[in-house]
Structure formats: C-alpha cells, structure tokens
Scaffold this active site. Structure first.
Site, PDB file in Angstrom:
ATOM      1  N   GLU A 256       0.816  -1.212   0.000  1.00  0.00           N
ATOM      2  CA  GLU A 256       0.000   0.000   0.000  1.00  0.00           C
ATOM      3  C   GLU A 256       0.851   1.265   0.000  1.00  0.00           C
ATOM      4  OE1 GLU A 256      -2.945  -0.344  -0.808  1.00  0.00           O
ATOM      5  OE2 GLU A 256      -3.162  -2.480  -0.373  1.00  0.00           O
ATOM      6  N   GLU A 285      -0.655  -0.562  -9.831  1.00  0.00           N
ATOM      7  CA  GLU A 285      -0.228  -1.847  -9.284  1.00  0.00           C
ATOM      8  C   GLU A 285       1.249  -2.112  -9.540  1.00  0.00           C
ATOM      9  OE1 GLU A 285      -1.746  -3.786  -7.238  1.00  0.00           O
ATOM     10  OE2 GLU A 285      -3.583  -2.597  -7.272  1.00  0.00           O
TER      11      GLU A 285
END
EC number: 3.4.17.19
Length: 490
Positions: A256, A285
């Site tokens: 994250e 991502e």
C-alpha cells in the site's frame, strides 16, 4: 478568463469533491461505527448524485468546444476531461446514485458474510450490483463489448482480448515453474510462532518509513481488506493483522505504500486536475508490486528485515537471514490472493478475470458462482477450497462494483517486471542501500521516471518512457525463473 481557465476551475471543484467522497469510503472501512452503514450509504449516494450532476454539466461540453491548448500538457488535460465527460454523460444519474448506495451497503454485508462463512448472505446483494454493472456497461459500451467498457475505467485503451492473450502467454511458464518449485527436494521452512498485533504494527510503520512513506501526509490503519486512499497531500494506507503470520501485515503495508507513494509523488502542479492521479490501475499496481516484491522480498531487504523482526519478537523460528529470505518467498498452494507468492499470484488473477467476464456476459449466474469458483480453483491449484472465506468471499472488489479491476493486478506485475529491469540497470548498487533498510534510490528513480508524471501520458507510453523498451511479460517471467530457481536449488 478563457474557456480553458473556466473549465479547469470547474474541474478543480470536481476533483476536490471526489476526494471528499473517497475520504468517506476510507472512513467506512476503518473507523466508522458499524451501526452507521445505512446512513453512510445515503451519504455516498448523495455525494455521487452531486458529482454526477457536475460531471455531466452541459457547460463542460461547451468549454471543451471552445478551449484551446497552449501546450501538450493542456492538450492532455482536455483529452482526459473530455473522456470523463463523455463516459459520465452516458450513465443516467439514477444509475450512478444507486450504484453508490448499493456498493456502500454491500461492503458491510460482504464483511459480515466473510466473517461468518455465509455466501448466502452476500450473493443476493452481489446479484443486485451485477445487474447495475451490466446496465452501466451497456450504457458505456454503446453497442460494443460490455466487459471492455468496464475494463476501460481501470486500464484505458486495453481490451479483454489483449488481456487474455497476455495471460495465455504467461500461464505455461508460470505453471511449469510452480510444478518445478513445489516438486523440489529443497523446501524453505515456514515461519512459526505468535506475533502480537501491536508489535506487528510498529514494524509495519518501520517498513513504511524505510520505503519513504511521508507520515505528514498519511497514516496507517487496520482494515478487513488492505487499501490506500487519497492523493496530493493526503494519502492514507491500511493493513491487516494475523497474529500467526506477520508477513501478511508487513508486506500488505509495503504494497500500500507503493500505491500511496505514487499519489504523493505526482508533481504538485498537477493537483486538482486530471493529471493529478495515477494514470491507470495497472500502472498503480506496478508501484505496489515492485515495492512489495522485487524490492521488499529481495535478499538485501529481507536481510535487514530479519534482524528487525528478530529483535522485535525475541527471535524467530528460522535460523538465519538466508533462511529468512527463502521463507519470505516460500511457495505454497494457498487460498488467499493477497498472501500468494509471486509465482502463483497471477494465476489467482486469471481465475477472477475469467469468472467476472462470465458474470458480466451472463454466461455465469451469481447463484452458481460459488460452485464455479471452487471448481476452477481445484483445477488451477490442485486444492479444494475449504471454506467460503478462503474462496469466493475473500476479495471485496465485486462487493464494491469493481468489475474489470482484477486484470490490472497482473498487468501491474508485468509493468513492474519491466520497471525492475530498468531500475537495476540504472542503479547497480541498489542492494547496498536495501541491505541498510534504505529504499530511497529505488523510490527516487521511480518518482523521477514514472510517479511524478501522474496522468500526463497514457499508460503504455508512460512505461515505455520510463523503461526505454516495449512492454512485455518476458522481464517478469525471467526474473521469477531466476529468483525461484536459486531459492529452490533447481
């Protein structure tokens, strides 16, 4: 003021309101009282109604017709605003509002169903969301492919045919490597023991700091499903804690941080414009995956992490830093996507990609989803799903309407493979810094070559500018084969 200036001022308010709506979602997933679910659903629906009205305001079309770009940056802003305006204008206000309401409600229903292993509690609301998403897809597709219309929200310009071809190219080498690894004589030992929540969270903060997380613009909280939220000067991260598995917490945190670093790393001049956010979820991502895996699970960084964890927990079950590196990269036929090793992670995504395509097209009904999931998982992984929380209920994405999102995880891995090859060539002494728990050289290279641009370039162009090469699955697959052949002594 010119038409361009008027348009940009109006867009600035849209971006600010969108950020407020995102913060409501963060609050719901972290600290909101459980009894406030229905109230929050109405609040989210009201926010979406206001946002949809602004996103479809006829003045945007008028400004776009009259606005003149002075440079390439202005032209890109007009392109992105025009794209958003055309897509929003195809969706009825009623549909946008109802989707916001239903997905807000569904998050709590999903979390409770997951906790109770009760898919029957969740499937009815999932069916409602699926019907709404099909309607949305039909409105966006304008006679074209429904799934492509949804995918375009997350990876603009990419089609399901391209994704399927990529997966077909990746699968044989991934499956062959998995078979070799699982059949190897040498198998890394698991990490065993009890790892208290508070100690894990302290270490998670230490890891986030090592990867350059700006605590003046963020915070770390616990959520059922880890995520990051926010941009510009406020980007928050979450993680989850399993007291028997500290890797879950630590690597979710690093993952994250990758997302959050992208948002915080965008040039501040792009704030409150369409350029002030990640250009696609695949690119997003790529940041979280390269932080988590190529950097966070490298031999150099795990050597530093081994000592920190040994000190924090009073020793570990593995014997030394080399064994710890192997344990941190251990390949097992587990159920959970977010805990999957680098080899099998993409196979998890391929399963979800095929199932959600079938759901959107109508080839698969929600009432048959559990059976379809379990059968596909057994076929792909050779293990029978033991309970719904480890199967169809493990991910929040469908509950919040993110159909078309899953394939961007695999795209992110491919992009990360390309970026990692370029990064290693540009920073040959990177491991020396990682061994000290300093990811700064990698973070700075990624910020300079990718993150700071935000939405300035389309996804593939951005990656090609950063790497100087065409995007291909080969760097990722070569990296995986080299790394795991060494670990498993193939």
């Amino acid at each position: 003021m010119s038409a361009f200036d008027d348009l940009l001022a109006f867009q600035r308010q849209i971006e600010a309101l969108s950020s407020v709506a995102e913060r409501l979602g963060w609050d719901q997933e972290t600290v909101m009282p459980r009894g406030a679910v229905e109230q929050r659903a109405e609040e989210m629906a009201a926010m979406e109604a206001v946002l949809h009205e602004r996103r479809t305001d006829p003045r945007i079309g008028e400004w776009l017709d009259r606005a003149e770009a002075e440079d390439d940056e202005d032209a890109r802003i007009l392109e992105l605003i025009g794209r958003d305006y055309r897509r929003a204008s195809r969706i009825p206000s009623r549909l946008a509002t109802e989707l916001a309401r239903q997905t807000s409600l569904a998050q709590g229903i999903w979390a409770d169903a997951r906790a109770k292993d009760a898919p029957e509690d969740f499937l009815p609301v999932l069916n409602d969301i699926l019907m709404l998403k099909r309607e949305e897809a039909a409105a966006l597709a304008d006679g074209g492919d429904l799934y492509d219309a949804l995918l375009d929200d997350y990876e603009p310009g990419t089609t399901q045919a391209e994704i399927a071809a990529l997966f077909d190219a990746m699968r044989p080498r991934l499956v062959a490597l998995r078979e070799d690894v699982l059949g190897a004589a040498h198998q890394p030992e698991p990490l065993t023991g009890h790892f208290p929540l508070k100690t894990q969270m302290r270490l998670a903060r230490t890891c986030a700091t090592a990867f350059g997380y700006d605590w003046t613009c963020g915070r770390l909280d616990i959520a059922v499903h880890p995520f990051s939220s926010g941009r510009w000067q406020d980007s928050r991260i979450t993680t989850r804690v399993v007291e028997s598995d500290p890797f879950n917490c630590l690597y979710s945190t690093i993952h994250e941080v990758g997302h959050s670093s992208y948002e915080l790393g965008i040039d501040s001049d792009h704030a409150f414009t369409p350029l002030g956010r990640g250009v696609s979820m695949g690119v997003h991502e790529s940041q979280s995956r390269i932080y988590e895996n190529q950097l966070g699970r490298s031999r150099a960084f795990t050597g530093w992490l081994y000592q920190r964890m040994s000190d924090a927990f009073g020793g570990l079950s593995v014997s030394d830093a080399d064994a710890f590196y192997e344990t941190a990269n251990r390949v097992t036929p587990g159920f959970i996507r977010t805990e999957a090793d680098e080899i099998q992670y993409n196979l998890h995504i391929m399963l979800r990609f095929d199932l959600e395509r079938d759901l959107i097209s109508g080839r698969l009904d929600v009432e048959d989803l559990v059976e379809a999931w379990n059968a596909r998982f057994l076929n792909d992984f050779g293990v029978a799903v033991d309970r719904p929380a480890n199967g169809v209920l493990q991910d929040v994405h469908w509950a919040v309407g993110l159909f078309g999102y899953f394939p961007t995880y695999a795209l992110g891995n491919v992009y990360a493979g390309c970026l990692h090859a370029a990064l290693r060539a540009a920073v040959p002494d990177l491991d020396e810094a990682l061994a000290r728990g300093e990811a700064d050289p990698a973070v700075e290279w990624l910020r300079e070559n990718l993150q700071r641009h935000g939405g300035l370039y389309p996804p593939r162009e951005l990656l090609q500018r950063a790497t100087g090469a065409e995007i291909s699955e080969k760097p990722l697959l070569d990296y995986l084969e080299d790394k795991f052949s060494a670990i498993y002594r193939l």
